[in-house]
Design an enzyme around this catalytic site. Sequence first.
Site, PDB file in Angstrom:
ATOM      1  CG  PHE A   5      -1.945   1.182   1.459  1.00 16.69           C
ATOM      2  CD1 PHE A   5      -2.170   1.699   0.279  1.00 16.69           C
ATOM      3  CD2 PHE A   5      -2.423   1.604   2.604  1.00 16.69           C
ATOM      4  CE1 PHE A   5      -3.171   2.962   0.544  1.00 16.69           C
ATOM      5  CE2 PHE A   5      -3.474   2.451   2.780  1.00 16.69           C
ATOM      6  CZ  PHE A   5      -3.787   3.131   1.817  1.00 16.69           C
ATOM      7  CB  CYS A   6       0.980   4.326   0.222  1.00 16.20           C
ATOM      8  SG  CYS A   6       1.582   6.148   0.098  1.00 16.20           S
ATOM      9  CB  VAL A   7       5.728   4.514   0.622  1.00 16.20           C
ATOM     10  CG1 VAL A   7       5.612   4.530   1.932  1.00 16.20           C
ATOM     11  CG2 VAL A   7       7.427   4.549   0.262  1.00 16.20           C
ATOM     12  N   GLY A  51       3.893  -0.241  -1.154  1.00 16.13           N
ATOM     13  CA  GLY A  51       4.069  -0.914  -2.458  1.00 16.13           C
ATOM     14  C   GLY A  51       5.174  -0.500  -3.280  1.00 16.13           C
TER      15      GLY A  51
END
Length: 581
Positions: free
Chosen positions: A315-317, A319
């Site tokens: 998720f987000c950073v 990822g």
Amino acid sequence: MSDSEGRQDNPGMQAMLAAGQAMAQQFFDALARQHVAMQDSSGLAAPKLPMPETEAFAKLQKDFAEKHAALWSAMLARKPGAASEPVVQPEPGDRRFAAPEWSESPVFDYVRQAYLLNAGFLKDVAEALPMADGRAKSRLQFLTRQYIDALAPTNFAATNPEFIKAAIETKGESITRGVRNMLGDLEKGRISMTDDSAFEVGRNLALTPGAVIFENELMQLIQYAPLTDKVAQVPLLIVPPCINKFYIMDLQPENSLVRFIVEQGVTVFLVSWKNPRADSDGHHTWDDYLDKGPLKALEVVRAVTRVKKPNVLGFCVGGTMLTSALAVARARGEEPVTSLTLMTTLLDFADAGEIGCLVDEASVTAREAAIGKGGVLRGQELANVFSSLRANDLVWQYVVGNYLKGNTPQAFDLLYWNSDSTNLPGPFLTWYLRNMYLENNLRVPGKLKMLGEKIDLAKVDMPAYLMAAREDHIVPWKSAYLARNLLGGETTFALGASGHIAGAINPASKNRRSFWTASVRATDPDEWLEQAVEHKGSWWLHWIDWLRQYGGKQVAARGRLGSTKYEPIEPAPGRYVKERA
């Protein structure tokens, strides 16, 4: 009498126009000074910004003056007690002037509309500036919005009729409460967005049952207890961002993504990052986070479940870090996972949204000098940056509500999480800012080395599900889409409605909003969107169906958490997530 004659004959009108023009000129001068002080993305001092004497700019000035003249005339012509058609309306979604007091009073109606005219003009000025450096121009547009938002008449007692009404109705008690709220927030060092006493991690947040089965100096690994008799043989490892705490994915049972996945018969493991401290954790690097985060977590998951290739979600950073870790594993000749899911994740940072416009050579160099060799970026400073991206919603709304009106914020789990900030190690942060946001090196095969391996995202070739949010201002959906052109495997792309958090955390139990999918594998995101089909409800249901094809056979749920080697250390959510910045 014509409008032009009215402007010539009315000294008050002339003074008003002169004041508006002076305001615009002073603002433009401030922008010019800021531009000269800045450095562009090449690291060279930016040239002095000329006043744009263009036909388009002249038209802006003419329209600005004519609208102010029309507003002045409308105010003079307005009869007592009568409503009038506004000259200018707030933008869609702007609720600052929704209270009837703003339109009922001719004075406050004029103040409101004059502000909106001035704000619109300054935005147009910033848009018209002749600047070749797109990053620098985006930053000036950001600064323009900050200036406009801060000077709204809603933010000041003398120009806010709602403040006056509350003070009269409460006989001054609202003012007393507002001062008390402000003093309390000064002690906290931040603006209260919610009732902090209403929530506690582990008591009514992050409630999905499980246990911490491993920990190191950077993370704890949680394994969640099964909620079904049968589970998919292949487990799922979740890597959330280290910029915020993981429980955005496990707020309360009705809006928990973690619980939803477990209820679908998936064995879930999750990385809970430590909140780093300057005295003991400020030396950690990007490589440390990959090695002791996703790669170590995968090692433990394999050992506990005896499944060689788990499924993974970032998720987000988180990822970005997870994908980088998988690229390291592939460079080592390993086949690390069965499938990859990325939620609102950037791999190509060419357009990195509003955060990207704040990152230039000068700012990164300053961070490298200050904390690049050790130290931390304080969580509150990071939280302030994110709040400034939506200042009206996350700053000024609470200044007005808490301090001017004397209200107490309502209990809201999402805003409690938003206020629970995390620190970041300086070496990790500065490497990330330079190589991702500033230089966009991750997309270039072989440009970056991580843990001694040259990174090529094309070697990350397992099936991937990419989710983005249509109104995301942190990870623009079109930029998230570009990951399809970098990863080496088959990709499925889903576009959720709403923004960075509300788009991602869209509970299937409520099944609100929409998401879009398309069978076409287009290189360009706009081409994809033209053929996309809208589906009502939560993207979670679409994704879980996709994940099932990589879950393997159904097996009996494990009777214990962890293993002989990785015994449970403490109940979920663990200690790390409870540490305050």
